[in-house]
Write a protein that holds these residues in place. Structure first.
Motif, PDB file in Angstrom:
ATOM      1  N   ASP A 867       0.811  -1.223   0.000  1.00  0.00           N
ATOM      2  CA  ASP A 867       0.000   0.000   0.000  1.00  0.00           C
ATOM      3  C   ASP A 867       0.841   1.268   0.000  1.00  0.00           C
ATOM      4  N   ALA A 868       2.112   1.132   0.326  1.00  0.00           N
ATOM      5  CA  ALA A 868       2.963   2.324   0.368  1.00  0.00           C
ATOM      6  C   ALA A 868       4.288   2.003  -0.325  1.00  0.00           C
TER       7      ALA A 868
ATOM      8  N   VAL B 208       2.497  10.687  10.217  1.00  0.00           N
ATOM      9  CA  VAL B 208       1.709   9.448  10.204  1.00  0.00           C
ATOM     10  C   VAL B 208       0.481   9.554   9.304  1.00  0.00           C
ATOM     11  N   ARG B 211      -0.206   7.946   4.707  1.00  0.00           N
ATOM     12  CA  ARG B 211      -0.369   6.483   4.781  1.00  0.00           C
ATOM     13  C   ARG B 211       0.400   5.738   3.704  1.00  0.00           C
ATOM     14  N   ASP B 212       0.512   6.318   2.514  1.00  0.00           N
ATOM     15  CA  ASP B 212       1.201   5.573   1.452  1.00  0.00           C
ATOM     16  C   ASP B 212       2.676   5.942   1.350  1.00  0.00           C
ATOM     17  N   LYS B 213       3.135   6.757   2.268  1.00  0.00           N
ATOM     18  CA  LYS B 213       4.564   7.080   2.410  1.00  0.00           C
ATOM     19  C   LYS B 213       5.181   7.649   1.122  1.00  0.00           C
ATOM     20  N   VAL B 224      -8.798  10.732   6.524  1.00  0.00           N
ATOM     21  CA  VAL B 224      -8.689   9.449   7.238  1.00  0.00           C
ATOM     22  C   VAL B 224      -7.959   9.654   8.571  1.00  0.00           C
ATOM     23  N   TYR B 225      -6.919  10.455   8.526  1.00  0.00           N
ATOM     24  CA  TYR B 225      -6.162  10.728   9.754  1.00  0.00           C
ATOM     25  C   TYR B 225      -7.066  11.397  10.800  1.00  0.00           C
ATOM     26  N   GLU B 229      -8.230   9.912  14.411  1.00  0.00           N
ATOM     27  CA  GLU B 229      -7.895  10.566  15.682  1.00  0.00           C
ATOM     28  C   GLU B 229      -9.160  10.863  16.498  1.00  0.00           C
TER      29      GLU B 229
END
Lengths: 898, 339
Positions: A867-868, B208, B211-213, B224-225, B229
């Motif tokens: 996914d990443a 963080v 998500r897909d870095k 989504v974050y 939270e």
């Protein structure tokens, strides 16, 4: 007997010069009634029906005995019958029959009176004699005859008669009286055993009967009874109350309400049943219920006295004889049990309730295997007995036999779809299929799929440790595997426990199965679930050792002792409320501890009873050693009562035990008891200042200290709170002096001193999540990683699903190079729906790689990168791992094979 | 579902998007990107001092973030505050209804087709007389009024984030093809002050959240974050959750609580980045080539993922690892090649 009762009444009420309004009315009523003819009296009596019934009944008794026989009308015989004067009613009815007066009604009443006294053949003869096609009481007589047939085991004959009765419904029912409709409803209800649709019909007919005659209280009570039998306690209770609003002394309604309160486990049940018996001492079912409640309190002699009284009224009462059978069973008297059972079966071969009652009471006493056997016996007598199928199913489930339990419940549900216990439990069993089942060693874990993997690494080792520890301590090994069921919904747990939602307990042990809420449920706030598991497994040992005959107070107290011994802070603690209740004698003495569990008299009494029981068991162990406890558990298995067990193993009478235990408690908590000012109400408004300090009671010091802290008077606060802590060091509940002193030290910037206070809290109170977290935070700030890890490991048993704790713990282990410990925490964090899933998987992969688990690390990296893909750190680690894996493979290939 | 042409291309042809993104990595393109973005932050009426401070803090934080990290020209950031005297240097005007309309018309006039306009509403919302309102000093602003003003942005990409209570019904009223609408709550009944806004504001600076870095936080990732939270907050405090944020970007007016994945909502938001790419601007041919190759590998991974069900686990993992190892080597070379 009746005359004596009447004579015992204040005569001035009847014949004296009492000038009070109501009394005057009663007096006039009675005097007038004595002068009236029978028919006139009936009309007159109606005026007093809801007011001074007892006095009126006494008048009737006198009339029945002193007047010529034909002076009493059937209505008045009925009043005697309804008031439980069976012998008098029978005499009066016979006299009227001899005179040929109102023969069908008097014949019916004679049958009812004889039936109430257990004279079945005579009652049957009376009914049959009274039966004629044009009788106004035909339906009532038919139903009464059917009841006798049922008791005699002539099920088919009874069924045919009852169905014949219901044929009346095919014609116009408008002409039927309220009493006739009630009789038809009774017939439908009796047929409900085999055809549950008949229950609906009964319900409708009772309602029609009430509409037809608003004054038909018997119909209302019968409807309420039906609702209660179908577990609709709310409506049943409302109906009983409705009747009692009309006639507060209506014995059957008082008894019904008592049953309804008993259903709700309310202490009011016992008062209500006593009230019912005060109104009508010959009400046999009420006496039987009272005996049952006394048995629950382990007061066997009082229970037997009640049963004797019931049997004096009706020597053949199947309910009373069944309860006597229960006494024999609970006292492990197989010979007495057998003899009595034989007698009961000869007397009333068709009374199938006997086995159902035994099954119910066996289950209440956690004798689940016996409950299963009894339920099976009931089914031998009658295959279609839905209640028995239900009891069989519920108890099979408790023994962990899920599939066969489900089959029985399905059968019960087909026979009685109104039974909410069966319905709820079947729904629960369906939901059980959605849970995951994991097995390890001696245990099976059943939990929600997404929770099972997280709980398994915590619960399996703890359960194994508990088993090993208890096996050694008790010298006994219960059968394994033991099921640990962890419910993701409190409603499901509640249904699993009692069949209904809303049960207010944390966990349960059925012996081979223990169950509790999942930590994710949060119904009870912050709870240490490790200690709950330990507690429930302790019960499993006690139940197994005692053949499930250990009383609840004993096993609860001992399980709390086990918690206290297991880990710092586990198990209930002493608090000011407990000691105040103790000082105010709101807790029963040691000899009557079960009362507080079965019928608590105030909301927190059960909680206090747990702690008090634990003190009692701690006292026993301190004085007599664990061998005495083992021996008592074995004693219970052999059928000893608590009294004989205490005598045999401790050499004490119950009153000596009470006395010695009281001394023990007062010495053990001498300092705290002295410090408690019990005259001060628990919720007294707090006022700061020297006036409060002068009392030097714990509460006043605690409050004044808290107020001083809030006001910023740190020195004064420290002095007061330190003194409060010194007075009552065992108390670490919310906002305790320890908590407040920790706050105080933090205000001064003294983290080390704050840590010391919080250490005391967590070593007393293992449920306090926020204090554990705060302490870990303080340790980390002081770079005390080992200490922080130790505290966070404890937190896992309070909240295993908090990702932050898992990550914090993993980081500590990693910083110390403890990769093996870090792996499960990183794995847990990856499972706990992290906001950064790729990051969580990468950190897990890293921990795995550091722990030389390269293949697992590779797999986690693939999942992270899926996914990443542009995750540089993960890509680099994948490269490194691939290199290592290639080297390992190369080395493996290079090793020469033999 | 109909999407405006510019967005449809991004959704259906990712390879081209990546290439387009690569070509855009020049200093002048970055500057152009900065100039093509417009941010309007509106603070509604706070009521209690606590909320006045909180809302102001969220607004200022987001504007600071926008200037530092979101590649937005400060001249194109507009702040309509409840109290303009609090930060006069940042404030455009007071958040009265007519001022919001005026600023939006101004932005509409000054912006170009394809520009990206983000409107962030922070404050309280209410439902009154069947109207959903955002509470302002003076008359409140209704969802339909806002929607009407936004019609002036035809052809631009508009993002509306309503972080107020009871904001859910803004979705059906404001949603249009070409607009992304995010609300802090899913209905008017969720009328407790939501926490979503605070977390959404910090998402763009939270590593963080990526998500897909890929080094950038997309609008979807920020959503989504923030929702994650929010969920944690309520769990931690053991409280019943009273807010469920929605996102609509397919224009159908039906918001989704969990956009992305199989949902049609989330596909557009996944490709809107407020932060610039971490890929450094380089004129080095080797670096550019490596970047192109990396993008190609990522596309091949995407294609492989779509075939996952057809392959055995072993086969899939072997192929995936092979591609990832190539990508890993590519990224190593890329990092070495950077100045």
């Amino acid at each position: 007997m009746a005359v004596q009762e009447c004579a015992a009444l204040d005569r001035s009420t009847f014949f004296g010069n009492n000038a009070g309004g109501e009394a005057q009315g009663n007096q006039m009523g009675l005097i007038t009634s004595l002068k009236l003819s029978a028919g006139g009296y009936s009309a007159h009596l109606a005026r007093f029906r809801h007011a001074a019934k007892l006095q009126a009944i006494c008048g009737l008794v006198i009339l029945a005995l002193v007047s010529s026989p034909n002076t009493i009308a059937a209505e008045d015989v009925q009043t005697l019958l309804e008031s439980g004067k069976y012998a008098e009613a029978a005499a009066a009815a016979r006299a009227s029959l001899d005179q040929g007066i109102d023969t069908d009604h008097n014949g019916y009443l004679l049958g009812e009176a004889l039936l109430s006294m257990g004279q079945l053949p005579e009652a049957l003869a009376a009914f049959e004699q009274a039966l004629s096609d044009d009788s106004d009481h035909r339906f009532q007589i038919e139903v009464a005859i059917s009841r006798i047939f049922l008791l005699q085991g002539q099920t088919n004959d009874a069924s045919q008669r009852l169905q014949q009765v219901l044929v009346a419904l095919e014609s116009d029912t408008e002409s039927l009286s309220s009493t006739e409709l009630t009789a038809l409803a009774d017939a439908a209800r009796l047929l409900g055993y085999d055809d549950p649709a008949r229950y609906r019909l009964a319900l409708r007919l009772y309602e029609q009967a009430i509409v037809r005659d608003d004054d038909n209280l018997a119909a209302r009570v019968a409807l309420a009874d039906l609702l209660l039998d179908k577990y609709n306690n709310t409506e049943a209770s409302a109906l009983y109350k409705e009747v009692l609003a009309i006639d507060p002394r209506y014995a059957l309604a008082l008894f019904g309400l008592a049953r309804s309160q008993y259903f709700d486990h309310s202490r009011a049940a016992i008062q209500l049943v006593r009230q019912a018996l005060e109104v009508q001492p010959s009400l046999v079912p009420a006496r039987v219920l009272l005996a049952r409640m006394l048995l629950e309190m382990e007061d066997y002699s009082a229970a037997e006295e009640e049963l004797e009284q019931a049997l004096t009224v009706n020597p053949n009462s199947p309910e009373a004889l069944t309860m006597q059978l229960v006494v024999r069973y609970l006292q492990s008297d197989p010979e007495g049990f057998k003899t009595l059972l034989t007698r009961l079966r000869e007397l009333v071969p068709g009374y199938i309730e006997v086995y159902a009652t035994l099954a119910e009471i066996a289950a209440q006493n956690r004798l689940y295997s016996d409950a299963v056997s009894f339920a099976r016996e009931a089914l031998v007598s009658r295959r279609s007995f839905s209640r028995a199928h239900g009891l069989l199913g519920l108890n099979l489930l408790r023994l962990g036999q899920i599939d066969s339990g489900r089959r029985s419940l399905e059968q019960a549900f087909r026979g009685d779809p109104f039974n909410v216990w069966t319905k709820n439990t079947l729904d629960l069993v369906d939901r059980l299929d959605e849970l995951s089942t994991l097995r390890q060693g001696r245990f099976i874990l059943v939990a929600a799929t997404h929770e099972a993997e997280l709980l398994a690494p915590l619960l399996f080792p703890l359960a194994e440790a508990a088993y090993t520890h208890f096996a050694e301590r008790y010298g006994h090994e219960p059968r394994t595997p033991i099921r640990i069921e962890v419910y993701p919904s409190h409603e499901d747990f509640s249904v699993r426990t009692v069949g209904l939602v809303g049960v207010d307990i944390l966990g349960v042990s059925f012996g081979p199965t223990v169950a509790f809420d999942s930590p994710s449920v949060g119904t009870f706030g912050s709870i240490n679930w490790g200690s709950v598991l330990w507690h429930e497994l302790a019960h499993t040992f006690h139940l197994s050792m005692s053949g499930s005959r250990v009383p609840r107070w004993f096993t609860e107290g001992l399980a709390v002792v086990e918690e206290h011994r297991a880990r710092p802070g586990w198990g209930g603690d002493v608090d000011p409320g407990f000691l105040e209740a103790y000082l105010q004698q709101r807790l029963p003495p040691a000899s009557r501890l079960n009362e507080a569990f079965t019928r608590p008299s105030y909301p927190r009494q059960v909680v206090h009873a747990y702690f008090l029981s634990s003190l009692l068991l701690a006292f026993v162990e301190e004085r007599y050693g664990i061998d005495a406890i083992r021996s008592m558990l074995n004693g219970y298995r052999e059928g000893l009562t608590t009294e004989s067990n205490v005598s045999a193993n401790l050499g004490l009478t119950m009153s000596e035990l009470d006395q010695q235990f009281d001394t023990y408690v007062r010495i053990r908590f001498a300092h705290a008891l002295e410090a408690l000012d019990i005259s001060l109400p628990a919720n007294a408004p707090s006022t700061a200042g020297p006036a409060m300090e002068t009392t030097k009671s714990f509460r006043s010091l605690w409050r004044a200290g808290g107020n001083a802290l809030r006001a910023g008077e740190l020195e004064r606060a420290e002095k007061l709170l330190s003194e409060a802590k010194r007075q009552f060091p065992e108390f670490a509940g919310a906002g305790s002096p320890y908590h407040l002193l920790a706050q105080l030290h933090l205000k001064r910037g003294n983290a080390a001193a704050a840590s010391t206070e919080l250490e005391s809290v967590v070593n007393i109170n293992a449920d306090d999540l926020s204090t554990h977290r705060k302490l870990a935070e303080l340790y980390l700030a002081e770079n005390k990683r080992d200490d922080a890890a130790q505290i966070l490991e404890r937190v896992l048993f309070i909240d295993p699903f908090e990702i932050g704790i898992r990550e914090q713990l993993a980081s500590i282990y990693e910083a110390q190079g403890q990769w093996e410990s870090a792996v499960p925490e990183r794995a847990a964090a990856a499972m706990l729906a992290p906001l950064d899933p790729a990051g969580a998987r990468f950190r897990l992969a890293n921990a795995l790689a550091q722990n030389n688990e390269f293949s697992a690390a590779r797999r986690e990296l693939l999942r992270a990168l899926e996914d990443a893909p542009m995750y540089d750190d993960a890509l680099q680690l994948l490269l490194d791992i691939r290199q290592t894996l290639n080297q390992n493979e190369h080395r493996a290939r290079a090793v020469p094979t033999e | 579902m109909v999407l405006p042409p510019s967005l449809e291309v991004e959704v259906t042809r990712p390879v081209l998007v990546f290439l387009f993104g690569l070509v855009a990595l020049s200093a002048s393109t970055l500057a152009a990107e900065r100039d093509s973005r417009h941010l309007v932050v509106v603070n509604g009426i706070g009521g209690e001092a606590f909320y006045r401070d909180l809302f102001h803090r969220w607004a200022v934080s987001f504007m600071e973030l926008a200037e530092k990290h979101l590649n937005i020209n400060p001249d194109q950031v507009f702040y309509l505050a409840e109290d303009p005297t609090r930060t006069p240097q940042r404030t455009t005007s007071q958040s009265r209804k007519e001022e919001i309309e005026r600023i939006l018309r101004l932005v509409a006039e000054s912006s170009k087709p394809e520009d990206l306009i983000m409107l962030l509403l922070i404050g309280h919302g209410t439902a009154r007389d069947n109207r959903i309102l955002f509470n302002l000093p003076g008359p409140d602003m209704s969802a339909s009024e806002l929607s009407e003003w936004l019609d002036a942005f035809e052809g631009r990409r508009v993002i509306v984030i309503n972080a107020s209570s009871a904001s859910g019904p803004f979705v059906p009223t404001v949603a249009r093809p070409g607009r992304v609408v995010i609300t802090a709550t899913s209905s008017a009944a969720e009328n407790q002050q939501p926490r979503f806004g605070g977390h959404f504001v910090t998402a763009f600076a939270a590593p963080v959240a990526d998500r897909d870095k890929d080094g950038r936080v997309s609008l979807l990732e920020a959503f989504v974050y923030a929702t994650g939270e929010v969920e944690r907050d309520y769990e931690r405090e053991n409280r019943l959750r009273t807010e469920h944020a929605l996102l609509d970007d397919d224009g159908d007016g039906i918001g989704t609580r969990t956009p992305g994945g199989e949902e049609t909502d989330g596909r557009v938001a996944a490709r809107i980045f407020m932060t610039p790419s971490d890929v450094n601007v380089s004129t080095n041919a080797n670096v550019l080539a490596l970047t192109v190759a990396a993008r190609a590998l990522v596309d091949r991974i995407e294609l492989l993922k779509r075939r996952k069900q057809e392959l055995s686990v072993l086969e899939y993992e072997t192929k995936l690892e092979s591609l990832l190892l190539q990508l890993a080597l590519n990224r190593q070379a890329y990092r070495k090649g950077l100045p």
